[in-house]
Design a protein around this motif. Structure first.
Motif, mmCIF file in Angstrom:
data_model
loop_
_atom_site.group_PDB
_atom_site.id
_atom_site.type_symbol
_atom_site.label_atom_id
_atom_site.label_comp_id
_atom_site.label_asym_id
_atom_site.label_seq_id
_atom_site.Cartn_x
_atom_site.Cartn_y
_atom_site.Cartn_z
ATOM 1 N N VAL A 69 -9.704 0.882 2.789
ATOM 2 C CA VAL A 69 -8.525 0.760 3.649
ATOM 3 C C VAL A 69 -8.039 2.146 4.040
ATOM 4 O O VAL A 69 -7.817 3.005 3.181
ATOM 5 N N SER A 70 -7.865 2.339 5.342
ATOM 6 C CA SER A 70 -7.272 3.569 5.863
ATOM 7 C C SER A 70 -5.914 3.215 6.446
ATOM 8 O O SER A 70 -5.773 2.214 7.159
ATOM 9 N N LEU A 71 -4.934 4.039 6.140
ATOM 10 C CA LEU A 71 -3.581 3.820 6.659
ATOM 11 C C LEU A 71 -3.397 4.550 7.989
ATOM 12 O O LEU A 71 -4.077 5.545 8.257
ATOM 13 N N ASP A 72 -2.453 4.048 8.795
ATOM 14 C CA ASP A 72 -2.104 4.722 10.051
ATOM 15 C C ASP A 72 -1.681 6.156 9.775
ATOM 16 O O ASP A 72 -2.154 7.083 10.421
ATOM 17 N N ALA A 73 -0.770 6.301 8.840
ATOM 18 C CA ALA A 73 -0.247 7.623 8.472
ATOM 19 C C ALA A 73 -0.021 7.600 6.963
ATOM 20 O O ALA A 73 0.918 6.954 6.499
ATOM 21 N N PRO A 74 -0.868 8.270 6.186
ATOM 22 C CA PRO A 74 -0.739 8.211 4.728
ATOM 23 C C PRO A 74 0.415 9.069 4.191
ATOM 24 O O PRO A 74 0.227 10.000 3.420
ATOM 25 N N THR A 75 1.619 8.739 4.628
ATOM 26 C CA THR A 75 2.812 9.414 4.118
ATOM 27 C C THR A 75 3.236 8.741 2.815
ATOM 28 O O THR A 75 2.821 7.616 2.524
ATOM 29 N N ALA A 78 4.731 5.297 3.385
ATOM 30 C CA ALA A 78 3.697 4.335 3.802
ATOM 31 C C ALA A 78 2.842 3.923 2.613
ATOM 32 O O ALA A 78 2.511 2.735 2.456
ATOM 33 N N MET A 79 2.479 4.886 1.758
ATOM 34 C CA MET A 79 1.672 4.563 0.581
ATOM 35 C C MET A 79 2.459 3.696 -0.395
ATOM 36 O O MET A 79 1.920 2.736 -0.965
ATOM 37 N N GLU A 94 -7.998 -4.730 -8.154
ATOM 38 C CA GLU A 94 -7.784 -3.307 -8.375
ATOM 39 C C GLU A 94 -7.478 -2.644 -7.046
ATOM 40 O O GLU A 94 -7.984 -3.060 -6.006
ATOM 41 N N CYS A 95 -6.677 -1.600 -7.127
ATOM 42 C CA CYS A 95 -6.374 -0.781 -5.959
ATOM 43 C C CYS A 95 -6.419 0.667 -6.409
ATOM 44 O O CYS A 95 -5.681 1.066 -7.314
ATOM 45 N N HIS A 96 -7.293 1.444 -5.784
ATOM 46 C CA HIS A 96 -7.460 2.854 -6.130
ATOM 47 C C HIS A 96 -7.117 3.710 -4.920
ATOM 48 O O HIS A 96 -7.681 3.497 -3.838
ATOM 49 N N ARG A 97 -6.205 4.675 -5.081
ATOM 50 C CA ARG A 97 -5.960 5.659 -4.030
ATOM 51 C C ARG A 97 -7.052 6.704 -4.170
ATOM 52 O O ARG A 97 -7.276 7.236 -5.257
ATOM 53 N N ILE A 98 -7.749 6.986 -3.086
ATOM 54 C CA ILE A 98 -8.912 7.873 -3.153
ATOM 55 C C ILE A 98 -8.811 8.974 -2.091
ATOM 56 O O ILE A 98 -7.964 8.904 -1.198
ATOM 57 N N ILE A 99 -9.692 9.966 -2.216
ATOM 58 C CA ILE A 99 -9.766 11.029 -1.212
ATOM 59 C C ILE A 99 -11.206 11.134 -0.728
ATOM 60 O O ILE A 99 -12.122 10.628 -1.363
ATOM 61 N N GLY A 100 -11.384 11.770 0.398
ATOM 62 C CA GLY A 100 -12.727 12.004 0.914
ATOM 63 C C GLY A 100 -13.202 10.951 1.886
ATOM 64 O O GLY A 100 -14.376 10.902 2.227
ATOM 65 N N GLY A 101 -12.331 10.114 2.355
ATOM 66 C CA GLY A 101 -12.711 9.053 3.287
ATOM 67 C C GLY A 101 -11.500 8.172 3.525
ATOM 68 O O GLY A 101 -10.433 8.665 3.911
ATOM 69 N N LEU A 106 -10.131 -1.145 -2.565
ATOM 70 C CA LEU A 106 -9.649 -2.361 -3.219
ATOM 71 C C LEU A 106 -10.833 -3.159 -3.749
ATOM 72 O O LEU A 106 -11.892 -3.196 -3.119
ATOM 73 N N ARG A 107 -10.640 -3.807 -4.877
ATOM 74 C CA ARG A 107 -11.636 -4.740 -5.418
ATOM 75 C C ARG A 107 -11.002 -6.117 -5.404
ATOM 76 O O ARG A 107 -9.892 -6.305 -5.920
ATOM 77 N N LEU A 108 -11.701 -7.078 -4.783
ATOM 78 C CA LEU A 108 -11.174 -8.427 -4.609
ATOM 79 C C LEU A 108 -12.185 -9.464 -5.084
ATOM 80 O O LEU A 108 -13.374 -9.162 -5.200
ATOM 81 N N VAL A 109 -11.711 -10.677 -5.282
ATOM 82 C CA VAL A 109 -12.591 -11.812 -5.547
ATOM 83 C C VAL A 109 -12.200 -12.966 -4.623
ATOM 84 O O VAL A 109 -11.056 -13.075 -4.205
#
Length: 156
Positions: A69-75, A78-79, A94-101, A106-109
């Motif tokens: 997931v990419s946000l419009d503006a990762p302020t 917003a986060m 699970e939800c992980h805030r990540i860098i590099g992309g 998110l991990r879903l079922v």
């Protein structure tokens, strides 16, 4: 933490259901010493709880999915709004805030493709501030997570 604590932690990550006497025998301690060490590991915050591992397929959850997931503006606001919204959906494991992309992974079922479509619209589509979602369907799990690596301290 010493070598005995490391053995206790490895054993508990494999299976936390045996009684203390069984755990004690497995790590070479008396039951009372083992119980004391487990309590100290809990108090130190190393052991944060106990849970059963469930088979998702036996629960009717055939699909495991990752979503970038990419946000419009990762302020910061917003986060915070995004993370609060994610917490409301049981399907998001699970939800992980990540860098590099993308900003989040998110991990879903889901039960099946129709359920995944519902989740995509009713969950992911409702998350605030989202610019882009890339969904990745898991075909198989090659190395399932079995716990953290617990190494014995050097010199023991």
């Amino acid at each position: 933490m010493d070598a005995v604590d490391a053995r206790i932690l490895r054993a508990l990550q494999r299976d936390s259901s045996p009684p203390v006497a069984e755990l004690a025998a497995a790590v070479g301690l008396s039951p009372s010493a083992c119980h004391r060490r487990v309590k100290l590991l809990e108090q130190a915050g190393i052991i944060t709880g106990y849970a059963a591992r469930l088979d998702r397929r036996a629960l009717g959850l055939a699909l495991e999915v990752f979503a970038e997931v990419s946000l419009d503006a990762p302020t910061r606001p917003a986060m915070q709004a995004f993370e609060a919204a994610v917490a409301r959906f049981d399907e998001i494991l699970e939800c992980h805030r990540i860098i590099g992309g993308p900003d989040y992974l998110l991990r879903l079922v889901a039960r099946d493709i129709d359920d995944l479509e519902r989740i995509h619209g009713d969950c992911l589509g409702q998350l605030p501030g989202v610019a882009r979602i890339r969904t990745l369907l898991t075909l198989s799990t090659v190395g399932a997570w079995q716990g953290y690596p617990v190494r014995e301290p050097a010199g023991e």
